[in-house]
Design a protein around this motif. Sequence first.
Motif, PDB file in Angstrom:
ATOM      1  N   GLU A  51     -98.756 -70.556  32.761  1.00  0.00           N
ATOM      2  CA  GLU A  51     -98.289 -71.575  33.703  1.00  0.00           C
ATOM      3  C   GLU A  51     -97.897 -70.993  35.054  1.00  0.00           C
ATOM      4  O   GLU A  51     -97.767 -71.739  36.020  1.00  0.00           O
ATOM      5  CB  GLU A  51     -97.113 -72.351  33.109  1.00  0.00           C
ATOM      6  N   ILE A  52     -97.716 -69.691  35.151  1.00  0.00           N
ATOM      7  CA  ILE A  52     -97.386 -69.067  36.432  1.00  0.00           C
ATOM      8  C   ILE A  52     -98.688 -68.828  37.182  1.00  0.00           C
ATOM      9  O   ILE A  52     -99.539 -68.065  36.722  1.00  0.00           O
ATOM     10  CB  ILE A  52     -96.637 -67.738  36.229  1.00  0.00           C
ATOM     11  N   PRO A  53     -98.915 -69.467  38.322  1.00  0.00           N
ATOM     12  CA  PRO A  53    -100.202 -69.329  39.003  1.00  0.00           C
ATOM     13  C   PRO A  53    -100.643 -67.885  39.222  1.00  0.00           C
ATOM     14  O   PRO A  53    -101.809 -67.541  38.982  1.00  0.00           O
ATOM     15  CB  PRO A  53     -99.975 -70.066  40.323  1.00  0.00           C
ATOM     16  N   ALA A  54     -99.723 -67.024  39.659  1.00  0.00           N
ATOM     17  CA  ALA A  54    -100.086 -65.625  39.883  1.00  0.00           C
ATOM     18  C   ALA A  54    -100.321 -64.873  38.584  1.00  0.00           C
ATOM     19  O   ALA A  54    -100.742 -63.709  38.606  1.00  0.00           O
ATOM     20  CB  ALA A  54     -98.996 -64.926  40.697  1.00  0.00           C
ATOM     21  N   GLN A 192    -106.828 -76.408  48.059  1.00  0.00           N
ATOM     22  CA  GLN A 192    -106.239 -77.341  47.109  1.00  0.00           C
ATOM     23  C   GLN A 192    -106.357 -76.744  45.709  1.00  0.00           C
ATOM     24  O   GLN A 192    -107.385 -76.160  45.360  1.00  0.00           O
ATOM     25  CB  GLN A 192    -106.953 -78.696  47.168  1.00  0.00           C
ATOM     26  N   VAL A 193    -105.303 -76.891  44.925  1.00  0.00           N
ATOM     27  CA  VAL A 193    -105.231 -76.249  43.612  1.00  0.00           C
ATOM     28  C   VAL A 193    -104.690 -77.225  42.573  1.00  0.00           C
ATOM     29  O   VAL A 193    -103.968 -78.163  42.909  1.00  0.00           O
ATOM     30  CB  VAL A 193    -104.332 -74.995  43.658  1.00  0.00           C
ATOM     31  N   ASN A 194    -105.054 -76.986  41.321  1.00  0.00           N
ATOM     32  CA  ASN A 194    -104.514 -77.821  40.247  1.00  0.00           C
ATOM     33  C   ASN A 194    -103.186 -77.223  39.767  1.00  0.00           C
ATOM     34  O   ASN A 194    -103.128 -76.408  38.861  1.00  0.00           O
ATOM     35  CB  ASN A 194    -105.513 -78.025  39.098  1.00  0.00           C
ATOM     36  N   GLN A 195    -102.128 -77.672  40.435  1.00  0.00           N
ATOM     37  CA  GLN A 195    -100.758 -77.267  40.130  1.00  0.00           C
ATOM     38  C   GLN A 195     -99.844 -78.485  40.211  1.00  0.00           C
ATOM     39  O   GLN A 195    -100.149 -79.466  40.886  1.00  0.00           O
ATOM     40  CB  GLN A 195    -100.249 -76.222  41.123  1.00  0.00           C
ATOM     41  N   ARG A 200     -99.272 -73.818  37.075  1.00  0.00           N
ATOM     42  CA  ARG A 200    -100.682 -74.081  36.775  1.00  0.00           C
ATOM     43  C   ARG A 200    -100.789 -75.270  35.827  1.00  0.00           C
ATOM     44  O   ARG A 200    -100.014 -75.382  34.862  1.00  0.00           O
ATOM     45  CB  ARG A 200    -101.319 -72.855  36.109  1.00  0.00           C
ATOM     46  N   VAL A 201    -101.761 -76.143  36.074  1.00  0.00           N
ATOM     47  CA  VAL A 201    -102.064 -77.223  35.142  1.00  0.00           C
ATOM     48  C   VAL A 201    -103.498 -77.020  34.679  1.00  0.00           C
ATOM     49  O   VAL A 201    -104.454 -77.293  35.399  1.00  0.00           O
ATOM     50  CB  VAL A 201    -101.886 -78.613  35.779  1.00  0.00           C
ATOM     51  N   SER A 202    -103.652 -76.509  33.467  1.00  0.00           N
ATOM     52  CA  SER A 202    -104.966 -76.256  32.891  1.00  0.00           C
ATOM     53  C   SER A 202    -105.556 -77.546  32.347  1.00  0.00           C
ATOM     54  O   SER A 202    -104.880 -78.585  32.250  1.00  0.00           O
ATOM     55  CB  SER A 202    -104.856 -75.222  31.776  1.00  0.00           C
TER      56      SER A 202
END
Length: 539
Positions: A51-54, A192-195, A200-202
């Motif tokens: 869940e941590i983007p990095a 733009q990112v899926n967060q 993070r949103v998988s």
Amino acid sequence: MPDTRDGGSFDYIIVGGGTAGCVLANRLSADPGVTVLLVEAGAKERSPWIEIPAGFYKLLTNSDFNWRFTSEPEPNTLHRRIAIPRGKGLGGSTLINGMIYVRGQAQDYDGWAQRGCTGWSFAEVAPIFRRIESYDGPDPSGTRGHDGPLPICEVSERPEIGRAFLAAAEQAGFRRNPDYNGDRQEGFGYYQVNQRDGRRVSAAKAYLAPVRHRRNLVVQTGMRVTRIELSAEGRAVGISARQGNDSVRFSARREVILAAGAIQTPQLLELSGIGDAGRLRSLGIAPVHDLPAVGENYSDHFCTRMNWRVSRPETLNGQSRGLSLFRELLRYMRNRSGILTFGTGLAHGFVRTREGLEGPDVQYFFMHASYGNAAERKLEREPGMTLGIAQLRPESRGSVHAVTPHIGDQPAIRPNFLDTEEDRRAMIAGMRIGRKVIEQPALDGWRDHEMSPGPGCTSDADWLEFARSNGQTIYHAAGTCRMGSDPSSVVDPELRVRGIDNLRIVDASIMPTQVSGNIQAAVFMIAEKGADMILSSRG
């Protein structure tokens, strides 16, 4: 060997719990009158880094979450083995990717329709993109979705160096674009990112988690499908799989749906006797259905990464070490902000490298970081910045084929990068334009010197040599089970495998050509549309 046990019967069996598999499981199980089995080879997604983007820095080379495929050595890329990451576990590549969300250009999908893929024009798929999205950014064209299952936002952190890069792009003559997923892709801006809320949103989080409680949905993890079971009449009737030392067989009353991705879907077809008959016989596999296009038409986005040393310390190279990293960890834990919210791209650019093009043909990825090893994202100690350059619509085509009759043996991946003159021209032009942007006055206070390829790289031959010796994939494998209306395609526009009843493919392998940008958005769309097709065919 132990006997094969009977795992039971289901209406639909989905092979692969990645992006497409999670969407399919959600949509198909919405009808309580049908039963759905989702089979995923990876284990349950248990890591605090997901869940941590990095966290992709930690997961990208972790064999628990990445199949860690590599390409075969090829002369176009100086016989290097190039990493081909593919996600493993529920959520697939959305567990380890950079979260960048790009629809592509309208002409990508119109091109599919013009090739005979009826129903896949942009006008027909645009409503599906809106259904997917829960976008909270500017929507000047009114074309975005705002209440879908997948949250989309612009990157939340706006470091000063990122603002300087965008100013440099404007100084070089390029426009700012408030929404590259709107009515026009061309220009520069923030990705733009899926967060959601810095997390993070998988695909598993967005689509699977909300429906795991459904009694008509069974999810099996740690289970590797070894074969599609076919009847003598040429109908998919189930699957065989292994879980640990156990062999299991499941029956499908309606359909088997392959969603294993552009690498493993063609491999599984071949191991099941579906593919080029001569190739299968050479591997000791009895052909069941001669379908020579299986595994052909492989495409991916090839990317070079230019690096500059930065004269100021405010880059990820220093911020991700020592006391600075400790402060950033506290910041993320407190309010989900800071450098741990970054994925693989801060700012984007979509440009045309020559006159006469209908839309951009090169994409840029700007990041205030530089890497000692780009394939593994290992940061250098000294401050740096990177500009990734990728051709959007490569013409080069490769292949993916099984090399043994065993699913556990990696297939041979031959991307054939830089095989056409247009691909080489576009990459060279894209790198030249990238250097022009970075050399603008807006970055004078940041740019120290160009490290790679370096100022000595000036001729087309120099640029091409740099691309051949340093380029990597950006993880967009596609096309290996091409959709089309012609007899040589693998699936028809309804995603049904030609010559085999009750068998569909719903993943990136069906893409006739690449879309113009990161492909996860297109895969979400393919899965949503595939689910629509499956449900509408029940009558």
